[in-house]
Design an enzyme around this catalytic site. Structure first.
Site, mmCIF file in Angstrom:
data_model
loop_
_atom_site.group_PDB
_atom_site.id
_atom_site.type_symbol
_atom_site.label_atom_id
_atom_site.label_comp_id
_atom_site.label_asym_id
_atom_site.label_seq_id
_atom_site.Cartn_x
_atom_site.Cartn_y
_atom_site.Cartn_z
ATOM 1 N N ASP A 45 -2.838 -9.146 -2.328
ATOM 2 C CA ASP A 45 -1.735 -8.237 -2.004
ATOM 3 C C ASP A 45 -0.386 -8.776 -2.490
ATOM 4 O O ASP A 45 0.461 -8.014 -2.948
ATOM 5 C CB ASP A 45 -1.690 -8.027 -0.484
ATOM 6 C CG ASP A 45 -0.643 -7.012 -0.061
ATOM 7 O OD1 ASP A 45 -0.650 -5.899 -0.625
ATOM 8 O OD2 ASP A 45 0.198 -7.316 0.805
ATOM 9 N N HIS A 47 6.819 -3.994 -7.960
ATOM 10 C CA HIS A 47 8.169 -3.602 -7.539
ATOM 11 C C HIS A 47 9.104 -4.809 -7.359
ATOM 12 O O HIS A 47 10.304 -4.654 -7.356
ATOM 13 C CB HIS A 47 8.140 -2.693 -6.305
ATOM 14 C CG HIS A 47 7.956 -3.424 -5.014
ATOM 15 N ND1 HIS A 47 6.738 -3.818 -4.557
ATOM 16 C CD2 HIS A 47 8.839 -3.832 -4.076
ATOM 17 C CE1 HIS A 47 6.872 -4.446 -3.402
ATOM 18 N NE2 HIS A 47 8.145 -4.465 -3.082
ATOM 19 N N GLU A 66 6.931 -12.508 5.661
ATOM 20 C CA GLU A 66 7.161 -11.198 6.269
ATOM 21 C C GLU A 66 6.958 -11.298 7.773
ATOM 22 O O GLU A 66 6.091 -12.046 8.236
ATOM 23 C CB GLU A 66 6.182 -10.173 5.700
ATOM 24 C CG GLU A 66 6.366 -9.938 4.215
ATOM 25 C CD GLU A 66 5.498 -8.802 3.733
ATOM 26 O OE1 GLU A 66 5.971 -7.659 3.759
ATOM 27 O OE2 GLU A 66 4.337 -9.062 3.372
ATOM 28 N N HIS A 118 3.313 -10.309 -6.961
ATOM 29 C CA HIS A 118 4.727 -10.626 -6.708
ATOM 30 C C HIS A 118 5.049 -12.120 -6.827
ATOM 31 O O HIS A 118 6.015 -12.508 -7.476
ATOM 32 C CB HIS A 118 5.133 -10.152 -5.314
ATOM 33 C CG HIS A 118 4.789 -8.717 -5.033
ATOM 34 N ND1 HIS A 118 4.838 -7.733 -5.991
ATOM 35 C CD2 HIS A 118 4.394 -8.090 -3.896
ATOM 36 C CE1 HIS A 118 4.484 -6.575 -5.455
ATOM 37 N NE2 HIS A 118 4.206 -6.768 -4.187
HETATM 38 C C1 BG6 Z 1 3.705 -4.739 -1.221
HETATM 39 C C2 BG6 Z 1 2.581 -5.246 -0.365
HETATM 40 O O1 BG6 Z 1 3.373 -4.790 -2.577
HETATM 41 O O2 BG6 Z 1 4.861 -5.550 -0.999
HETATM 42 C C3 BG6 Z 1 2.983 -5.253 1.096
HETATM 43 O O3 BG6 Z 1 1.449 -4.410 -0.552
HETATM 44 C C4 BG6 Z 1 4.259 -6.017 1.290
HETATM 45 O O4 BG6 Z 1 1.963 -5.797 1.908
HETATM 46 C C5 BG6 Z 1 5.324 -5.520 0.331
HETATM 47 O O5 BG6 Z 1 4.689 -5.815 2.625
HETATM 48 C C6 BG6 Z 1 6.552 -6.405 0.406
HETATM 49 O O6 BG6 Z 1 7.561 -5.815 -0.343
HETATM 50 P P1 BG6 Z 1 9.079 -6.070 0.024
HETATM 51 O O7 BG6 Z 1 9.829 -5.349 -1.033
HETATM 52 O O8 BG6 Z 1 9.279 -5.531 1.410
HETATM 53 O O9 BG6 Z 1 9.260 -7.561 -0.029
#
Ligand code: BG6
Length: 529
Positions: free
Chosen positions: A253, A195, A233, A258
């Site tokens: 994760d 995502h 985070e 990402h």
């Molecule tokens: C997810 C992880 O893919 O991305 C989570 O599994 C994480 O642990 C999240 O919190 C973070 O996404 P974003 O869009 O909030 O940065």
């Protein structure tokens, strides 16, 4: 002035093209992702006219729900995740939601899904969204294939399958999964979601680099000292996430997917076109150019850490081992920092520092490109709080892409501080999305769902890409499981463990922590400027 007769054909709809008629089947329809992300994204797309006139959602899951239950559950989800939405619009949207109760082990349940799709969306293209636990991906694809619900590419109605992360648990399982789904689907039908690629500001890394001429010539080892990629985070293990996370850990994760995707966008060569494969080819080259690990570099250039109790934003926070659904003796890492080298002509010798963690001081995702300092220091540099200044070391230029929150791009440089002395201070220029375009930034899932419906795979990861990313993560996971390097610890609410600072240790290299405050002491000849 005469009107340009072609003007209307050159005008782009501001939101992009509407998708083709499509039915979306969601596996895991009663789960968290459907409520939190998928249905709110679809609702927002509907409101902005991005869904085709002929559109339907069919949820599939084990719970004994019917259409009415599914609709009322999703209405409740929209009340929570699309607050303030118009009640009439919510009802109209939910009327297009349908539900099939089914068991993945039962071929007739897949046939029932097929029958329902045909009833609500006859002859329309189909997107099957796998929002389930990863061990169900293969049985679902096999069930779809046996029920004749996925057809070869170019056969109508077309079918595409979206697979959520994690795509595998390590390299071997990712390969097995690719082989298993590849028995029934062509690569062009598989949309692996990351995502982060759906985030506007991540895509802007590409446009910023390749739609402008002024910075790209500097993006190489001659001018760049190092690059920092941070995804910090503040959240911990809320909403029962501990059960999943304790098995996954931060490397699987966040880094394998990402952070490595951000690395690809920051380091890739210009693609020959915006064709999905042209872009993905360049990304794969970055991953394949990452210097292979040795036990020695894993020991020296990776940091894994776990949070202990502390406080985040002034509120007490438990340690990881005290969190809901986490083992009391867990050895899972909640923080990772890595130093990677990208062995290409462009980046040889430039370290890329990646870090991510839960329960850090604040939530912020950034890519910071730090340039070298000028070869000769002509000026003294000061850092000031109001009129109180300290002499400090020369500040290198930094180009910082803030992905979230407050998406922006900042450039820091040195300027003469107004005074009777020839001293410079670090100042900045900032471009802010919100200040420039006062409009809704599409949620990542909106963009990605629309792309699947349109058949644009640019922002989805290809199998060789996923495998190249696992090839980077795998050796680290193996060494870590043998206890090398040992686990470090940090208090919840800190910026990470002390060990992570040692990764950067070099002149002009410190972690770029967005909330870091300037020195307050009044010392040195610069004071009082
Ligand atoms: C997810 C992880 O893919 O991305 C989570 O599994 C994480 O642990 C999240 O919190 C973070 O996404 P974003 O869009 O909030 O940065």
């Amino acid at each position: 002035m005469a009107e340009d007769p072609d003007q209307s054909s050159r005008r782009l709809p501001s939101e992009g093209r509407v998708a083709h008629p499509v039915a979306l089947a969601i596996f895991g329809a009663t789960g968290d992702l459907t409520r939190r992300k998928l249905v709110p994204a679809l609702f927002s797309m509907a409101g902005r006219g991005l869904l085709p006139d002929r559109f339907a959602v069919v949820g599939f899951a084990r719970r004994p729900w019917d259409d009415a239950t599914f609709r009322s559950e999703m209405e409740a989800a929209l009340a929570e995740f699309a607050p303030g939405a118009d009640a009439e619009a919510v009802r109209a949207f939910c009327a297009n939601l349908h539900y099939v109760r089914g068991d993945l082990g039962q071929p007739e349940d897949f046939r029932a899904l097929g029958a329902r799709l045909e009833a609500v969306a006859p002859g329309q293209g189909r997107v099957f969204y796998l929002a389930t636990a990863p061990d169900l991906f293969t049985p679902i694809v096999e069930g779809l294939a046996s029920a004749g619900l996925v057809r070869p590419p170019f056969e109508e109605p077309w079918s595409r399958v979206v697979i959520e992360k994690p795509f595998g648990h390590d390299l071997a399982s990712a390969r097995d999964l690719s082989a298993a789904v590849g028995r029934h689907l062509a690569e062009s039908q598989i949309y692996r979601i990351d995502h982060y690629l759906g985030k506007e500001t991540v895509q802007n890394l590409l446009s910023f680099r390749f739609a402008n001429l002024i910075f790209e010539p500097l993006f190489n080892h001659r001018y760049v000292d190092h690059v920092q990629i941070t995804a910090a985070e503040a959240v911990g293990m809320e909403s029962g996430r501990g059960a999943y996370y304790d098995r996954a850990g931060a490397l699987r994760d966040m880094v394998q997917n990402h952070l490595l995707q951000l690395l690809c966008f920051a380091a890739m060569e210009p693609p020959a076109s915006l064709d999905p494969d042209a872009i993905r080819n360049e990304k794969v080259k970055v991953l394949q150019s990452v210097a292979p690990w040795t036990p020695e570099t894993i020991r020296r250039h990776t940091v894994r850490a776990q949070y202990t109790g502390g406080s985040v934003d002034g509120r007490p926070a438990p340690g990881f081992r005290e969190e809901d659904r986490v083992g009391p003796a867990s050895t899972t890492e909640t923080y990772v920092a890595l130093r990677l080298m990208v062995n290409t002509w462009r980046w040889a010798g430039v370290p890329f520092f990646l870090r991510t963690g839960k329960r850090l001081a604040r939530a912020v995702t950034e890519v910071a490109v730090q340039f070298r300092v000028p070869p000769l220091q002509l000026f003294e540099t000061v850092a000031c709080e109001g009129d109180v200044c300290d002499l400090t070391q020369a500040e290198p230029n930094r180009l910082v892409f803030r992905i979230q929150p407050d998406p922006s791009i900042r450039l820091t440089f040195s300027a003469k501080r107004p005074s009777l002395q020839m001293v410079v201070e670090s100042v900045g220029m900032r471009f802010s999305y919100q200040e420039t375009w006062d409009r809704h930034l599409p949620e990542a899932y909106e963009r990605l769902l629309l792309d699947v419906m349109r058949g644009d795979a640019t922002l989805f990861t290809r199998s060789d890409e996923v495998e190249a990313a696992w090839s980077i993560a795998d050796p680290v996971l193996r060494e870590w499981s043998a206890g090398r390097p040992p686990m470090a610890y940090y208090s919840a609410g800190a910026w990470g463990p002390r060990e992570a600072d040692a990764l950067l240790a070099a002149p002009h290299r410190t972690w770029h922590n967005p909330s870091a405050t300037r020195p307050m002491s009044v010392t040195g000849p610069g004071a009082g400027l």
